[in-house]
Design an enzyme around this catalytic site. Sequence first.
Site: not given
Length: 311
Positions: A37, A104-105, A144, A158, A185
């Site tokens: 990016g 999660k935190r 990948y 999770y 691509r």
Amino acid sequence: MSKILVTGGAGFLGSHLCEKLLLAGQNVLCVDNFFTGSKANVSHLFEDPDFELMRHDVTLPLYVQVDKIYNLACPASPVHYQHDPIQTTKTSVHGAINMLGLAKRLKARILQASTSEVYGDPEVHPQVETYWGRVNPIGPRSCYDEGKRCAETLVLDYHRQVHLQVKVMRIFNTYGPRMNPKDGRVVSNFIVQALTGEPITIYGDGSQTRSFCYVDDLVDGMVKLMESPADFTGPVNIGNPGEFTMLELAELVLKIVGGSSKLIFLPLPADDPKQRQPDISLAKTALGWAPRVPLEDGLKETAAYFRKILA
Ligand code: NAD
Ligand code: UDP
Ligand code: UDP
């Protein structure tokens, strides 16, 4: 106003997502290590006081305060994800662990960008979410494909183990403005080749198929998934079921762009999937989502973008 973290936010899909979230009045923290990016992809957002850009690699822990997380960080083009395959797996796996730990935190909802590559070279066509796929675990695409499969495993664990609110989105080939012209691509290659009069590079005999989704449709599906009811985790396919051979794509690009490029045939890369088309029944029923932009219209927008940046 929610504060939303977008990892990989300076990439192709991430930059469109940041834009859409800001338009909807959200506060956006864009995190990116600028591997594929660039600042240029989001520089038009710098003036917006609700936008913040942070250089950070998601393989390292991240301590910030947000309400929702879109985890998109990961190179998506074979040329880039095979450049440093170990880093690619680390980005998917360690990146997912860190973003899940963060979620999660904070008790934040998290959406994981997965991929149609989890189906590998599929023997079920079109691909439905219940299909487990046919992925080579030790080939050049494995960093990948298996990285993304492991990220899906982590996200659902999770959810089951610590009751995180999660969403898994299986993204099919997407194209549009702000694709990196050098990322290899097929859509960006063909358009840039047609615009510059270079030969159009067909890998193999060009009979392999892909189904191409325009970026606006894709990002619309992404936000719908994030905002879907808590008990809907996915995985859900998001893509455009219109399926084309690479030869058909080349013809369409030449029709739109014009020019005198010839077709040349190059070797097919290892493990290149033969066919790919999303079954989007689940996205339609669970999210009320379907793509709107036909390939020809989307290619015109994309060609206009490349014409501008190549000038
Ligand atoms: P992209 O390469 O344009 O964007 C990826 C972004 O992630 C880039 O800005 C890159 O710099 C950043 N990044 C990479 N590694 C990072 C790291 N370790 N830490 C922080 N940032 C990192 O690709 P894209 O097409 O925008 O893809 C976005 C996401 O969507 C990816 O997760 C990709 O796997 C997924 N996806 C995309 C497609 C598609 O057709 N575009 C298809 C399936 C899945
Ligand atoms: N983590 C993070 N930001 C946070 C909380 C956690 O980056 O705000 C990372 C941290 O590096 C940790 C990982 O997320 O290793 C997984 O967190 P989790 O709580 O699940 O595991 P633990 O900390 O117990 O290893
Ligand atoms: N491809 C091609 N010419 C190119 C680039 C790609 O024929 O210049 C083919 C490639 O072999 C694959 C398809 O186009 O069969 C889509 O490739 P891309 O890298 O865009 O996406 P993915 O293979 O990850 O779906």
